[in-house]
Design a protein around this motif. Sequence first.
Motif, mmCIF file in Angstrom:
data_model
loop_
_atom_site.group_PDB
_atom_site.id
_atom_site.type_symbol
_atom_site.label_atom_id
_atom_site.label_comp_id
_atom_site.label_asym_id
_atom_site.label_seq_id
_atom_site.Cartn_x
_atom_site.Cartn_y
_atom_site.Cartn_z
ATOM 1 N N ARG A 275 0.790 -1.155 0.074
ATOM 2 C CA ARG A 275 0.032 0.175 -0.015
ATOM 3 C C ARG A 275 0.887 1.262 0.006
ATOM 4 O O ARG A 275 0.250 2.533 0.245
ATOM 5 C CB ARG A 275 -0.936 -0.277 0.984
ATOM 6 C CG ARG A 275 -2.130 -1.211 0.947
ATOM 7 C CD ARG A 275 -3.032 -1.299 1.602
ATOM 8 N NE ARG A 275 -2.768 -1.362 3.479
ATOM 9 C CZ ARG A 275 -2.412 -2.323 3.718
ATOM 10 N NH1 ARG A 275 -2.715 -3.735 2.982
ATOM 11 N NH2 ARG A 275 -2.306 -2.655 5.285
ATOM 12 N N ASN B 128 2.174 0.473 4.934
ATOM 13 C CA ASN B 128 0.815 -0.133 5.181
ATOM 14 C C ASN B 128 0.035 0.493 6.217
ATOM 15 O O ASN B 128 -1.226 0.707 6.186
ATOM 16 C CB ASN B 128 0.866 -1.499 5.223
ATOM 17 C CG ASN B 128 1.429 -2.433 3.774
ATOM 18 O OD1 ASN B 128 1.369 -1.596 2.976
ATOM 19 N ND2 ASN B 128 1.643 -3.550 4.114
ATOM 20 N N SER C 293 -5.261 -0.798 5.317
ATOM 21 C CA SER C 293 -6.102 -1.890 4.760
ATOM 22 C C SER C 293 -7.669 -1.939 4.809
ATOM 23 O O SER C 293 -8.548 -2.621 4.083
ATOM 24 C CB SER C 293 -5.835 -3.472 5.373
ATOM 25 O OG SER C 293 -6.363 -3.342 6.812
ATOM 26 N N ASP C 294 -8.126 -0.794 5.530
ATOM 27 C CA ASP C 294 -9.450 -0.447 5.753
ATOM 28 C C ASP C 294 -10.134 0.580 4.736
ATOM 29 O O ASP C 294 -9.823 1.853 4.856
ATOM 30 C CB ASP C 294 -9.572 0.060 7.137
ATOM 31 C CG ASP C 294 -11.106 0.269 7.655
ATOM 32 O OD1 ASP C 294 -12.066 0.191 6.760
ATOM 33 O OD2 ASP C 294 -11.346 0.189 8.826
ATOM 34 N N ASN D 266 -6.827 -7.919 -3.564
ATOM 35 C CA ASN D 266 -6.013 -7.485 -2.447
ATOM 36 C C ASN D 266 -6.807 -7.263 -1.545
ATOM 37 O O ASN D 266 -8.451 -7.447 -1.488
ATOM 38 C CB ASN D 266 -5.142 -6.502 -2.975
ATOM 39 C CG ASN D 266 -4.676 -6.622 -4.306
ATOM 40 O OD1 ASN D 266 -4.874 -6.387 -5.362
ATOM 41 N ND2 ASN D 266 -3.166 -6.995 -4.151
ATOM 42 N N THR D 267 -6.549 -6.647 -0.469
ATOM 43 C CA THR D 267 -7.290 -6.147 0.591
ATOM 44 C C THR D 267 -8.207 -5.186 0.307
ATOM 45 O O THR D 267 -8.067 -4.536 -0.884
ATOM 46 C CB THR D 267 -6.300 -5.596 2.031
ATOM 47 O OG1 THR D 267 -5.983 -4.355 1.337
ATOM 48 C CG2 THR D 267 -5.386 -6.560 2.368
ATOM 49 N N THR E 191 -6.304 -1.769 -0.466
ATOM 50 C CA THR E 191 -5.422 -1.861 -1.763
ATOM 51 C C THR E 191 -6.414 -1.653 -2.765
ATOM 52 O O THR E 191 -6.072 -0.932 -3.550
ATOM 53 C CB THR E 191 -4.727 -2.951 -1.751
ATOM 54 O OG1 THR E 191 -3.783 -3.301 -0.519
ATOM 55 C CG2 THR E 191 -3.931 -3.118 -2.880
ATOM 56 N N SER F 73 -14.127 -5.618 -5.940
ATOM 57 C CA SER F 73 -13.266 -6.509 -5.026
ATOM 58 C C SER F 73 -13.606 -7.805 -5.662
ATOM 59 O O SER F 73 -14.862 -7.964 -5.657
ATOM 60 C CB SER F 73 -13.331 -5.862 -3.887
ATOM 61 O OG SER F 73 -12.853 -6.998 -3.047
ATOM 62 N N GLU G 26 -13.781 -13.924 1.451
ATOM 63 C CA GLU G 26 -12.301 -14.110 1.685
ATOM 64 C C GLU G 26 -11.996 -15.262 2.322
ATOM 65 O O GLU G 26 -12.511 -15.815 3.455
ATOM 66 C CB GLU G 26 -11.962 -12.944 2.550
ATOM 67 C CG GLU G 26 -10.378 -12.797 2.838
ATOM 68 C CD GLU G 26 -9.973 -11.562 3.735
ATOM 69 O OE1 GLU G 26 -8.947 -11.192 3.879
ATOM 70 O OE2 GLU G 26 -10.852 -11.111 4.596
ATOM 71 N N ASP H 83 -6.593 -16.944 6.208
ATOM 72 C CA ASP H 83 -5.011 -16.516 5.793
ATOM 73 C C ASP H 83 -4.407 -17.402 5.304
ATOM 74 O O ASP H 83 -3.444 -17.329 4.503
ATOM 75 C CB ASP H 83 -4.468 -15.795 7.156
ATOM 76 C CG ASP H 83 -5.081 -14.453 7.549
ATOM 77 O OD1 ASP H 83 -5.455 -13.815 6.770
ATOM 78 O OD2 ASP H 83 -4.962 -14.226 8.788
ATOM 79 N N GLY I 158 -4.228 -10.761 -5.751
ATOM 80 C CA GLY I 158 -3.845 -10.597 -4.728
ATOM 81 C C GLY I 158 -2.843 -11.568 -4.270
ATOM 82 O O GLY I 158 -2.205 -11.737 -3.071
ATOM 83 N N SER J 132 -0.108 -13.251 -0.176
ATOM 84 C CA SER J 132 -0.491 -13.814 1.065
ATOM 85 C C SER J 132 -0.075 -15.106 1.306
ATOM 86 O O SER J 132 0.315 -15.475 2.553
ATOM 87 C CB SER J 132 -2.454 -13.793 1.075
ATOM 88 O OG SER J 132 -2.709 -14.345 2.304
#
Length: 490
Positions: free
Chosen positions: A46, A66, A82-83, A121-122, A125, A142, A168, A171, A204, A208
């Motif tokens: 970011r 970031n 990221s928000d 991505n997030t 992003t 997204s 999503e 992780d 993305g 990750s």
Amino acid sequence: MHFVIVSFDGLRPDLISPELTPNLCRLQSLGITLSKHRTIYPSETRSAFPSLVTGTTASSHGMVGNQYVDRSVTPPRFIDTSDAVLLRKLDVESGGRLMSVPTLGEILARAGRNLAVLATNTAGTTRFFHHKAEDFGHVRLSGHFREACTPEDVLAEAEALVCPLPPEPPDFQPDTAGQDWITSVFLDLIWPKYQPDVTILSYGEPDSTSHFHGTGSEVTRGIIAHCDRQFGRMLDWWEAEGRAGGVQIIAVSDHGHITGHTRASVIDSLREAGFRPGRAPAAYVDVVVVPGQVGALNLMEPTERHVARLVATITEQPWCGPVFTRARNEVDGIGPGSLGNHLVFGDHARAPDVSFSFRADDGVDPFGLGGGTFYDNDRRNGLGVHGGLHPKEISAVGIAAGTAFPAAGSISAVPSGICDFAPTVLHLLEIGRPYTMSGRVLHEVLWDPERANAAINHESLEAKLGRFRQVLRRVHVGDATYVESGAAES
């Protein structure tokens, strides 16, 4: 003329191979590979993707990491970019100055053109690729996050035509569904119905998966191959239809990865030295340690004496790599042993008082990949990290093909960077570029020999404090400057 920019988040260029990524190799055979292509510092997503769409570095666009500490308000506040909802709020609150310079989407809109974004991505992003898309009625979708999608009717069309927005994944689980969804939405809806002037399609991965399984692991190689297959669908379309329709296709990545081999704790080291560190501003905290692989230290009282003490403390640690503070002169920072943060284009008003990279080396990891480092997070060693100045973190993918890039199957050895794509796209669209863009037009890949002979000059800059010594390497191409690497030793 149209452009499709396809991004692979965190893909190291040396992982492109006929076995793993046959479709990226196919693009190389059809276009031009930028063999000395780099991202910006910090080599974080970011910070880098804002550079893609602004054509300039963090010193100008203001996304200095970031996460960052916003000291323009009282009391200071911690910002996690990221928000997507927070980013919209910050942009509105600041009168549209979330980013300090115009972005590609804004510039295109003013010229009567448009930018579409599809990304997995997030959410933050995804918004950064075109953070004002809703203001212009442009498409931003997204692969997972409804809060990052606009317009609502286009999202509804996409879900009706392809499938509902995939959730999503956890992780530790590679994201296959999201990559499939954005590819299908582009091919089945966005291009046939809307034909944007410029499209950014951002996978993305493998970022990750590299963070949770290791950059060269079988799992990470699997998601790289999956993304390449989705890209193969794009390339099939381009060869069958897009190229003849004047579409130029560009493949990029925002950074590479190296392997974290030794865990450190910056907070513990500072506490032992007598500081009162914390993760966010608070009454009892005298230095905020922003989490991440690039170190960002914000003093509550950033006097020159306190900066010098902080630099002296961290440069005694085995984990400390290159260190930067605000400039004292053309080379040195105000903290003895540091370099001026302007040398890595990190001197925005939001910049931390002291920034540093963790100490890295050229060791080979268990997967046979070069590049290792200290790191500060709660994960086991052997996993992928990025943010710093090791050449493998800074190195990025850059491949371009189409009628504007005529030397098919060739390799350019001229240094280039992520800031160069926006000015090149605007040049080809015959839209004036703003003075804020520090990136250059890539004349050498446009077969423009009269304008492609800029002088190339390398430089090394160093700073010392006691046994600590750091070296920063940069290269100049005409008026453009690229950071090549930074390293420290004791």
